[in-house]
Scaffold this motif. Structure first.
Motif, PDB file in Angstrom:
ATOM      1  N   ARG A 120      -3.522   0.054  -7.973  1.00 30.60           N
ATOM      2  CA  ARG A 120      -3.578   0.353  -6.541  1.00 30.60           C
ATOM      3  C   ARG A 120      -4.224  -0.814  -5.799  1.00 30.60           C
ATOM      4  O   ARG A 120      -5.010  -1.572  -6.373  1.00 30.60           O
ATOM      5  CB  ARG A 120      -4.359   1.640  -6.282  1.00 30.60           C
ATOM      6  CG  ARG A 120      -3.664   2.881  -6.803  1.00 30.60           C
ATOM      7  CD  ARG A 120      -4.282   4.140  -6.201  1.00 30.60           C
ATOM      8  NE  ARG A 120      -3.598   5.337  -6.694  1.00 30.60           N
ATOM      9  CZ  ARG A 120      -4.006   6.061  -7.717  1.00 30.60           C
ATOM     10  NH1 ARG A 120      -5.099   5.701  -8.361  1.00 30.60           N
ATOM     11  NH2 ARG A 120      -3.324   7.115  -8.102  1.00 30.60           N
TER      12      ARG A 120
ATOM     13  N   LYS B 298     -11.132   8.294   1.376  1.00 26.78           N
ATOM     14  CA  LYS B 298     -10.839   8.747   0.011  1.00 26.78           C
ATOM     15  C   LYS B 298      -9.643   8.045  -0.593  1.00 26.78           C
ATOM     16  O   LYS B 298      -9.154   8.431  -1.650  1.00 26.78           O
ATOM     17  CB  LYS B 298     -10.591  10.258   0.010  1.00 26.78           C
ATOM     18  CG  LYS B 298     -11.813  11.074   0.404  1.00 26.78           C
ATOM     19  CD  LYS B 298     -11.527  12.554   0.324  1.00 26.78           C
ATOM     20  CE  LYS B 298     -12.754  13.370   0.696  1.00 26.78           C
ATOM     21  NZ  LYS B 298     -12.508  14.828   0.636  1.00 26.78           N
ATOM     22  N   GLY B 299      -9.157   6.997   0.076  1.00 28.12           N
ATOM     23  CA  GLY B 299      -8.014   6.286  -0.449  1.00 28.12           C
ATOM     24  C   GLY B 299      -6.708   7.035  -0.214  1.00 28.12           C
ATOM     25  O   GLY B 299      -6.670   8.054   0.478  1.00 28.12           O
ATOM     26  N   LYS B 300      -5.645   6.543  -0.803  1.00 25.93           N
ATOM     27  CA  LYS B 300      -4.327   7.154  -0.615  1.00 25.93           C
ATOM     28  C   LYS B 300      -3.443   6.852  -1.818  1.00 25.93           C
ATOM     29  O   LYS B 300      -3.476   5.730  -2.351  1.00 25.93           O
ATOM     30  CB  LYS B 300      -3.676   6.596   0.661  1.00 25.93           C
ATOM     31  CG  LYS B 300      -2.282   7.116   0.916  1.00 25.93           C
ATOM     32  CD  LYS B 300      -1.648   6.420   2.098  1.00 25.93           C
ATOM     33  CE  LYS B 300      -0.204   6.868   2.288  1.00 25.93           C
ATOM     34  NZ  LYS B 300       0.456   6.165   3.400  1.00 25.93           N
TER      35      LYS B 300
ATOM     36  N   ASP C  25     -10.530   3.633  -2.021  1.00 28.64           N
ATOM     37  CA  ASP C  25     -11.461   3.792  -0.905  1.00 28.64           C
ATOM     38  C   ASP C  25     -12.035   2.429  -0.512  1.00 28.64           C
ATOM     39  O   ASP C  25     -12.546   1.674  -1.357  1.00 28.64           O
ATOM     40  CB  ASP C  25     -12.586   4.739  -1.332  1.00 28.64           C
ATOM     41  CG  ASP C  25     -13.598   4.969  -0.210  1.00 28.64           C
ATOM     42  OD1 ASP C  25     -13.264   4.667   0.949  1.00 28.64           O
ATOM     43  OD2 ASP C  25     -14.702   5.456  -0.527  1.00 28.64           O
TER      44      ASP C  25
ATOM     45  N   SER D 155       0.827  -1.210   0.000  1.00 27.36           N
ATOM     46  CA  SER D 155       0.000   0.000   0.000  1.00 27.36           C
ATOM     47  C   SER D 155       0.860   1.258   0.000  1.00 27.36           C
ATOM     48  O   SER D 155       0.477   2.285  -0.564  1.00 27.36           O
ATOM     49  CB  SER D 155      -0.937  -0.009   1.217  1.00 27.36           C
ATOM     50  OG  SER D 155      -0.190  -0.004   2.417  1.00 27.36           O
ATOM     51  N   GLU D 156       2.040   1.191   0.626  1.00 27.01           N
ATOM     52  CA  GLU D 156       2.950   2.343   0.611  1.00 27.01           C
ATOM     53  C   GLU D 156       3.473   2.584  -0.805  1.00 27.01           C
ATOM     54  O   GLU D 156       3.592   3.715  -1.251  1.00 27.01           O
ATOM     55  CB  GLU D 156       4.120   2.120   1.567  1.00 27.01           C
ATOM     56  CG  GLU D 156       3.799   2.345   3.025  1.00 27.01           C
ATOM     57  CD  GLU D 156       3.482   3.789   3.331  1.00 27.01           C
ATOM     58  OE1 GLU D 156       4.176   4.691   2.808  1.00 27.01           O
ATOM     59  OE2 GLU D 156       2.522   4.042   4.086  1.00 27.01           O
TER      60      GLU D 156
ATOM     61  N   ALA E 284      -8.757   1.591   6.204  1.00 27.28           N
ATOM     62  CA  ALA E 284      -8.286   2.446   5.103  1.00 27.28           C
ATOM     63  C   ALA E 284      -9.028   3.775   5.106  1.00 27.28           C
ATOM     64  O   ALA E 284     -10.173   3.860   5.535  1.00 27.28           O
ATOM     65  CB  ALA E 284      -8.502   1.732   3.772  1.00 27.28           C
ATOM     66  N   ARG E 285      -8.366   4.814   4.627  1.00 26.71           N
ATOM     67  CA  ARG E 285      -8.991   6.136   4.552  1.00 26.71           C
ATOM     68  C   ARG E 285     -10.167   6.107   3.584  1.00 26.71           C
ATOM     69  O   ARG E 285     -10.173   5.358   2.609  1.00 26.71           O
ATOM     70  CB  ARG E 285      -7.973   7.177   4.073  1.00 26.71           C
ATOM     71  CG  ARG E 285      -6.833   7.397   5.042  1.00 26.71           C
ATOM     72  CD  ARG E 285      -5.872   8.441   4.488  1.00 26.71           C
ATOM     73  NE  ARG E 285      -4.731   8.632   5.368  1.00 26.71           N
ATOM     74  CZ  ARG E 285      -3.709   9.432   5.084  1.00 26.71           C
ATOM     75  NH1 ARG E 285      -3.702  10.104   3.941  1.00 26.71           N
ATOM     76  NH2 ARG E 285      -2.711   9.554   5.935  1.00 26.71           N
TER      77      ARG E 285
ATOM     78  N   GLY F  41      -0.282   2.651  -3.148  1.00 28.70           N
ATOM     79  CA  GLY F  41      -1.482   3.319  -2.675  1.00 28.70           C
ATOM     80  C   GLY F  41      -2.671   2.372  -2.667  1.00 28.70           C
ATOM     81  O   GLY F  41      -2.550   1.193  -3.018  1.00 28.70           O
TER      82      GLY F  41
END
Length: 681
Positions: free
Chosen positions: A499, A458-460, A449, A442-443, A455-456, A446
């Motif tokens: 992603r 709005k995604g990352k 959502d 994920s780093e 997880a945030r 990314g």
């Protein structure tokens, strides 16, 4: 002065004198000696005397020379000449220089001509002034008849100069009393359609009678001046009122540092009255304000907090400029409620410092901070490595930087990005060993959502997104999980990825720089590292040597590190004792430059004599150096110091053996022996 280009001596004949007078038309000829100094003059009257006495043309003139002559220095003033001409009955004077040599004749006709030229010049200047003046000017003779008017008066009276010339002034202005001795002022006189003010004065004419000079000024001009003056007075009154009622103190000085204005609050603050301050030197009455510095700097200045009688105040010094020049300084002394202002400023400063810190952190995390100039080394291999890396930076290929921990792999990565075409893009760092394995994907890439729990919304975006158009530095690449290695390989090959939790391809343009201290070849053989990824990363490989293989760099790096550590620690360590240098040089430095920096920081913290000594260095390092000495460590240290001295001399002499031997104070053959001894050929 009439320059003299011919003179005669006492032995000259009457014939020579006649020829010179006939040629020059002079009435007098200077008689000089062999040095050109005056002995007398031969005049036309003496010539006539010789003719009457029927002297022959060959007769010498010596007996007829007139010796009582008038001489004038070439530096004589106009007033002195005027006095001489008025009193002297002689028509011509002899002009001499500082050595008494004859250089010219001063004749009354010369002076008259000069006076005429001067008079004409003065007349032209005076007429120019009168014509350009805004005043109407009339001049009369002793009979009060007009002899001169300027254009201004002609325009005011609606008459030409020719028509006005010769008219009687009393007839033209019957209501003006012209029977005055010196001067008079008439407040209201009509000239044509204009109302004027008249200033009437007497002057002495050439004939000795008294003429008049009349100056007319229209009242409309005077009224305009009065209105402007009143406007200025009103502005001054408004300014004075504003200053007197100002909340803070105000002070003004001129170019002579004299106080020209002070407000009541300022007088109250410093317990002064106006008489003690106005027109006094600011440097004597209030030197602590230091207002005069603005005259030198030319810029507004704000002082630090100051205090008087327990009241804190600050001074805002503002230059007062006119036509680009400083004509004074305004000092605004602020002291009302400064405690509240100070507290607010501290809060603002904290917020600004915090914002600046986060901004700096953000910039440091996304931009390169080092260039080739900041990678310090005298080692030939490292210098060659820097040149190779600089060439590699210009391309797009992946770069693999290898070396032990602490050798400066990250510095090389920063420098490669700084000298590449992507220097304006971002430089994103990922430490593969520092991020937990389950978060690495994920780093890197990314997530969308709701891709996973926590997880945030709005995604990352991931590191590849951040580095798009720039460089991604993968530090400790050898510690990456095997599963992520395959996904990384796909990004390197296809320049695209998905992603986490996403279905849309993301295209990126990222250059990869990887670094590791692990043996990737062995890891490939044992199956810990993908072979295809290894070959993909190992396009351009740079091997940074450990510090123990470049002993020449130890003292050089020590000097650079000490300078930065002095600033950080607030210390003032000036150097390292020779025995301590030997310890540093003979230690193997398994932690490389990072370990060297830590050792120096510790030594500089404990150093008490201005220089680092052996006892300031960590004991385990000193012990290891002694153990490696095989008996007497001082012998090996001395040999090491000698080798270092030879290396430095060769480097300082740029390879010149004769010069290096001279620097060491030994013979050329002695230098060759030491080069052979330490295998430095």
């Amino acid at each position: 002065m009439t320059p003299v280009h011919r003179t005669i001596n006492k032995t000259a004949s009457l014939n020579e004198a006649v020829e010179i007078m006939n040629e020059t038309k002079w009435n007098i000829i200077p008689v000089t000696d062999s040095d050109g100094k005056l002995e007398g003059v031969f005049t036309k009257s003496r010539l006539f005397q010789m003719v009457l006495e029927e002297k022959a043309l060959t007769e010498p003139i010596g007996a007829y020379i007139k010796k009582d002559t008038v001489t004038i220095s070439h530096t004589a003033s106009y007033e002195y000449l005027k006095e001489i001409v008025e009193k002297s009955e002689v028509g011509t004077g002899i002009v001499v220089d500082s050595d008494e040599r004859v250089i010219g004749l001063l004749r009354k006709t010369d002076m008259v001509k000069a006076l005429l030229r001067s008079s004409n010049m003065l007349k032209e200047q005076l007429e120019t002034i009168l014509e350009s003046s805004q005043l109407g000017v009339v001049m009369t003779d002793g009979e009060k008849r007009i002899i001169y008017v300027n254009d201004k008066f002609s325009s005011m009276s609606k008459q030409t100069k020719e028509d006005l010339a010769g008219q009687s002034f009393p007839v033209l202005f019957p209501k003006v009393n012209t029977n005055i001795e010196n001067s008079s002022y008439v407040p209201k006189v009509s000239v044509g359609e204009d109302q004027t003010m008249l200033r009437l004065s007497r002057y002495k004419t050439v004939t000795g009678s008294k003429g008049m000079i009349a100056l007319f000024q229209t009242t409309t001009e005077v009224e305009q001046m009065a209105e402007e003056l009143q406007t200025v007075k009103n502005l001054k009154q408004t300014l004075d009122t504003a200053i007197d009622s100002a909340y803070d103190g105000m002070l003004m000085i001129n170019t002579k540092n004299k106080v020209t204005m002070a407000s009541p609050p300022l007088l109250d603050l410093f317990n002064l009255n106006r008489e003690q301050l106005l027109h006094k030197s600011i440097n004597k009455v209030l030197p602590q304000l230091n207002l005069g510095t603005v005259f030198k700097s030319g810029e507004a200045e704000l002082s630090d907090f100051m205090e008087i009688n327990g009241i804190k105040y600050i001074i805002n010094k503002i230059p007062i400029k006119q036509d680009g020049e400083i004509i004074g300084v305004l000092g605004k002394v602020m002291f009302r409620q400064l405690n509240e202002v100070s507290a607010l400023l501290k809060k603002i400063e904290k917020v600004e410092n915090k914002a600046a810190y986060y901004q700096k952190q953000l910039q440091q995390s996304e931009t390169s901070r080092f260039t080739w100039d900041q990678i310090i080394s005298n080692d030939p291999y490292v210098e060659k490595l820097k040149k190779s890396a600089d060439k590699a930076a210009k391309g797009r290929s992946t770069v693999l930087i290898r070396g032990e921990s602490g050798t400066g792999k990250e510095l090389f990565a920063h420098a490669i990005h700084s000298s590449s075409v992507r220097r304006d893009g971002k430089f994103v760092i990922v430490n593969c060993a520092a991020i937990p394995e389950h978060l690495l994907e994920s780093e890197f890439f990314g997530y969308e959502d709701g891709a996973f729990t926590g997880a945030r919304q709005k995604g990352k975006i991931g590191k590849f997104d951040l580095a798009d158009g720039g460089t991604l530095f993968l530090d400790e690449i050898g510690d990456m999980s095997y599963g992520l290695q395959s996904k990384l390989l796909r990004v390197l090959q296809e320049r695209e990825f998905y992603r986490v939790g996403g279905t849309e391809r993301v295209h990126v343009d990222v250059r990869i720089i990887a670094a590791t201290n692990r043996p990737l070849e062995e890891m490939v053989e044992t199956g810990e590292f993908r072979e295809d990824l290894y070959y993909r990363l190992n396009v351009i490989s740079l091997q940074i040597p450990p510090l123990r293989e470049r002993k020449n760099d130890i003292l050089l790096l020590t000097e650079v590190l000490m300078e930065s550590l002095n600033r950080m620690l607030g210390s003032s360590i000036t150097g390292i004792e020779e025995e301590a240098q030997h310890v540093l040089i003979n230690y193997d430095w398994p932690g490389n430059v990072r370990e060297l920096r830590n050792v120096l920081e510790r030594a500089m913290t404990f150093a008490e004599n201005g220089k680092i000594q052996v006892e300031d260095i960590t004991e385990y390092i000193v012990d290891k150096v002694k153990q490696a000495g095989n008996g007497d460590p001082s012998i090996k240290m001395a040999a090491s110091a000698e080798r270092t001295a030879v290396e430095k001399a060769i480097f300082a002499a740029d390879g010149n053996k004769t010069k290096a031997a001279r620097l060491l104070g030994i013979s050329r053959s002695g230098l060759y022996e030491k080069l052979k001894k330490y295998q430095l050929q």
